[in-house]
Design a protein around this motif. Structure first.
Motif, PDB file in Angstrom:
ATOM      1  N   GLY A 247       0.810  -1.210   0.000  1.00  0.00           N
ATOM      2  CA  GLY A 247       0.000   0.000   0.000  1.00  0.00           C
ATOM      3  C   GLY A 247       0.848   1.266   0.000  1.00  0.00           C
ATOM      4  O   GLY A 247       1.828   1.379  -0.732  1.00  0.00           O
ATOM      5  N   ILE A 248       0.465   2.227   0.875  1.00  0.00           N
ATOM      6  CA  ILE A 248       1.164   3.511   0.938  1.00  0.00           C
ATOM      7  C   ILE A 248       2.629   3.331   1.317  1.00  0.00           C
ATOM      8  O   ILE A 248       3.506   4.067   0.867  1.00  0.00           O
ATOM      9  CB  ILE A 248       0.452   4.467   1.925  1.00  0.00           C
ATOM     10  N   ARG A 249       2.926   2.328   2.138  1.00  0.00           N
ATOM     11  CA  ARG A 249       4.312   2.057   2.524  1.00  0.00           C
ATOM     12  C   ARG A 249       5.133   1.599   1.324  1.00  0.00           C
ATOM     13  O   ARG A 249       6.329   1.885   1.224  1.00  0.00           O
ATOM     14  CB  ARG A 249       4.347   1.007   3.639  1.00  0.00           C
ATOM     15  N   GLY A 250       4.479   0.915   0.393  1.00  0.00           N
ATOM     16  CA  GLY A 250       5.164   0.496  -0.831  1.00  0.00           C
ATOM     17  C   GLY A 250       5.555   1.674  -1.702  1.00  0.00           C
ATOM     18  O   GLY A 250       6.621   1.681  -2.315  1.00  0.00           O
ATOM     19  N   ALA A 251       4.682   2.697  -1.731  1.00  0.00           N
ATOM     20  CA  ALA A 251       5.000   3.903  -2.502  1.00  0.00           C
ATOM     21  C   ALA A 251       6.228   4.598  -1.929  1.00  0.00           C
ATOM     22  O   ALA A 251       7.100   5.063  -2.669  1.00  0.00           O
ATOM     23  CB  ALA A 251       3.800   4.851  -2.490  1.00  0.00           C
ATOM     24  N   ALA A 252       6.303   4.669  -0.596  1.00  0.00           N
ATOM     25  CA  ALA A 252       7.457   5.297   0.061  1.00  0.00           C
ATOM     26  C   ALA A 252       8.727   4.496  -0.181  1.00  0.00           C
ATOM     27  O   ALA A 252       9.791   5.058  -0.469  1.00  0.00           O
ATOM     28  CB  ALA A 252       7.191   5.425   1.556  1.00  0.00           C
ATOM     29  N   LEU A 253       8.624   3.165  -0.080  1.00  0.00           N
ATOM     30  CA  LEU A 253       9.800   2.313  -0.290  1.00  0.00           C
ATOM     31  C   LEU A 253      10.289   2.407  -1.730  1.00  0.00           C
ATOM     32  O   LEU A 253      11.505   2.435  -1.969  1.00  0.00           O
ATOM     33  CB  LEU A 253       9.455   0.860   0.059  1.00  0.00           C
ATOM     34  N   ALA A 254       9.360   2.484  -2.681  1.00  0.00           N
ATOM     35  CA  ALA A 254       9.747   2.621  -4.093  1.00  0.00           C
ATOM     36  C   ALA A 254      10.518   3.911  -4.318  1.00  0.00           C
ATOM     37  O   ALA A 254      11.513   3.937  -5.050  1.00  0.00           O
ATOM     38  CB  ALA A 254       8.497   2.582  -4.978  1.00  0.00           C
ATOM     39  N   THR A 255      10.076   4.984  -3.680  1.00  0.00           N
ATOM     40  CA  THR A 255      10.774   6.272  -3.793  1.00  0.00           C
ATOM     41  C   THR A 255      12.181   6.179  -3.215  1.00  0.00           C
ATOM     42  O   THR A 255      13.153   6.643  -3.824  1.00  0.00           O
ATOM     43  CB  THR A 255       9.985   7.375  -3.074  1.00  0.00           C
ATOM     44  N   GLY A 256      12.292   5.566  -2.044  1.00  0.00           N
ATOM     45  CA  GLY A 256      13.601   5.425  -1.408  1.00  0.00           C
ATOM     46  C   GLY A 256      14.554   4.561  -2.223  1.00  0.00           C
ATOM     47  O   GLY A 256      15.732   4.905  -2.395  1.00  0.00           O
ATOM     48  N   LEU A 257      14.053   3.450  -2.756  1.00  0.00           N
ATOM     49  CA  LEU A 257      14.896   2.564  -3.564  1.00  0.00           C
ATOM     50  C   LEU A 257      15.333   3.255  -4.854  1.00  0.00           C
ATOM     51  O   LEU A 257      16.450   3.043  -5.343  1.00  0.00           O
ATOM     52  CB  LEU A 257      14.150   1.268  -3.878  1.00  0.00           C
ATOM     53  N   GLY A 258      14.455   4.094  -5.407  1.00  0.00           N
ATOM     54  CA  GLY A 258      14.838   4.872  -6.591  1.00  0.00           C
ATOM     55  C   GLY A 258      16.037   5.759  -6.310  1.00  0.00           C
ATOM     56  O   GLY A 258      16.953   5.878  -7.129  1.00  0.00           O
ATOM     57  N   GLN A 259      16.055   6.375  -5.117  1.00  0.00           N
ATOM     58  CA  GLN A 259      17.192   7.199  -4.712  1.00  0.00           C
ATOM     59  C   GLN A 259      18.458   6.362  -4.522  1.00  0.00           C
ATOM     60  O   GLN A 259      19.561   6.795  -4.846  1.00  0.00           O
ATOM     61  CB  GLN A 259      16.857   7.942  -3.410  1.00  0.00           C
ATOM     62  N   VAL A 260      18.287   5.151  -4.004  1.00  0.00           N
ATOM     63  CA  VAL A 260      19.438   4.249  -3.821  1.00  0.00           C
ATOM     64  C   VAL A 260      20.067   3.928  -5.172  1.00  0.00           C
ATOM     65  O   VAL A 260      21.303   3.963  -5.328  1.00  0.00           O
ATOM     66  CB  VAL A 260      19.000   2.949  -3.114  1.00  0.00           C
ATOM     67  N   PHE A 261      19.234   3.622  -6.171  1.00  0.00           N
ATOM     68  CA  PHE A 261      19.758   3.308  -7.507  1.00  0.00           C
ATOM     69  C   PHE A 261      20.485   4.512  -8.111  1.00  0.00           C
ATOM     70  O   PHE A 261      21.494   4.368  -8.791  1.00  0.00           O
ATOM     71  CB  PHE A 261      18.625   2.857  -8.429  1.00  0.00           C
ATOM     72  N   THR A 262      19.968   5.713  -7.839  1.00  0.00           N
ATOM     73  CA  THR A 262      20.627   6.929  -8.330  1.00  0.00           C
ATOM     74  C   THR A 262      22.021   7.069  -7.723  1.00  0.00           C
ATOM     75  O   THR A 262      22.996   7.366  -8.426  1.00  0.00           O
ATOM     76  CB  THR A 262      19.774   8.167  -7.981  1.00  0.00           C
ATOM     77  N   VAL A 263      22.133   6.838  -6.418  1.00  0.00           N
ATOM     78  CA  VAL A 263      23.432   6.925  -5.740  1.00  0.00           C
ATOM     79  C   VAL A 263      24.399   5.877  -6.275  1.00  0.00           C
ATOM     80  O   VAL A 263      25.597   6.157  -6.463  1.00  0.00           O
ATOM     81  CB  VAL A 263      23.257   6.769  -4.218  1.00  0.00           C
TER      82      VAL A 263
END
Length: 337
Positions: free
Chosen positions: A85-101
């Motif tokens: 749910g909403i926690r998945g949206a937050a985790l997806a955003t965070g993982l996107g930042q990890v891939f950028t780094v």
């Protein structure tokens, strides 16, 4: 620090416990990636400062595309992924930042850039650190001021109807698509102006500023036309509530009057930061987000109702553009002699 304050902060915008609960769930995970986000931003600015704009674009695109792909997988629980749910949206955003780094780290190791990151450079240097904060602190406040404005407007609009709060939120989502390209031009202009000013190429500095204002003005013109002709369609992308669509359609058409003059303020603010004039840049942001718009919004809302509050946006942009124009005529010309 932020996580414990989120329930109180969110309650300033809504009284619905379900919304507050979802907001706390999202923010708790999102804030857990704060360090990753700061590393990503640092690498982004380092690579931009040395002229590697394509690399930052690729890194950000990988992060954004990863976020887009992971969103439905983690929100709805597709295949091997859990339904979060909403926690998945937050985790997806965070993982996107990890891939950028990760992309930035690989690029730093593989690409030769004239900047070395090492612990040996972490020794205190009052002169250098002072210059950094003279530019950095105003820039921090520049980023924070829109949040202050949104918080204030939410407070006064929520007293009339929740639909006005929704409209304000939708507007700020839509204006991101308009101001991000303008911000991109400013990002490219800022180091170029700094290089040329340091080299004494004053004519190039003025030319770069003029070209940037023109390009941003064209972007804002397109945005104004779209908001005037397709405001109802744009609002319909975010809500099906007839009242919200009606309020939002009128709001977009009124607010868009100020898009074109805002090109002058946005570009001038970036140019001043490129010249290490952070305090002067902050003055422009204070005019746009605090000094003019907040009193104007309060007075319009108090005397003419919530529908009139949107006029504060274009009034603010015109007044700020005039002040910036006067400043360019006197201060700018003296600075670039």
């Amino acid at each position: 620090i932020c996580i414990p304050f989120m329930p109180v902060f969110l309650s300033m915008f809504t009284k619905e416990q379900e919304v507050i609960s979802s907001g706390v769930q999202y923010s708790t995970i999102a804030f857990a990636f704060s360090t990753v986000i700061m590393i990503s931003l640092s690498f982004e600015k380092i690579f931009q400062a040395v002229g590697r704009m394509k690399l930052t674009m690729i890194s950000l695109m990988i992060g954004c595309i990863s976020n887009i792909i992971l969103d439905p997988l983690l929100i709805f629980g597709v295949g091997i992924f859990p339904e979060m749910g909403i926690r998945g949206a937050a985790l997806a955003t965070g993982l996107g930042q990890v891939f950028t780094v990760i992309v930035y780290l690989i690029a730093y190791k593989k690409c030769s850039i004239p900047v070395e990151i090492s612990r040996k450079y972490l020794e205190l240097n009052r002169n250098l650190d002072g210059k950094l904060y003279m530019v950095g602190i105003p820039a921090i406040l520049n980023i924070a001021l829109p949040s202050v404005l949104i918080s204030f407007l939410n407070q006064i609009l929520s007293a009339f109807s929740g639909s006005y709060v929704v409209v304000l939120g939708i507007y700020y989502k839509l204006q991101t698509f308009l101001y991000l390209p303008a911000s991109g031009i400013v990002q490219g202009m800022r180091p170029l102006i700094g290089y040329n000013y340091g080299a004494g190429e004053i004519k190039r500095v003025k030319k770069l500023f003029g070209i940037s204002v023109l390009l941003n003005g064209m972007i804002m013109l397109v945005g104004t036309i779209i908001c005037f002709t397709a405001s109802e369609t744009l609002m319909g992308m975010f809500t099906e509530n007839p009242e919200t669509v009606r309020f939002g359609t009128a709001a977009l058409q009124i607010i868009s009057i100020g898009f074109i003059p805002s090109a002058i303020s946005v570009t001038a603010s970036g140019a001043l930061e490129g010249l290490s004039k952070g305090a002067q840049s902050l003055v422009i942001s204070l005019l746009r987000y605090i000094i003019v718009i907040i009193p104007a919004a309060y007075l319009l809302c108090h005397f003419a109702g919530a529908d009139a509050v949107w006029n504060a946006f274009w009034i603010c942009e015109f007044i700020t553009a005039v002040v910036v124009g006067i400043g360019i005529k006197y201060y700018w010309n003296r600075l670039l002699q």
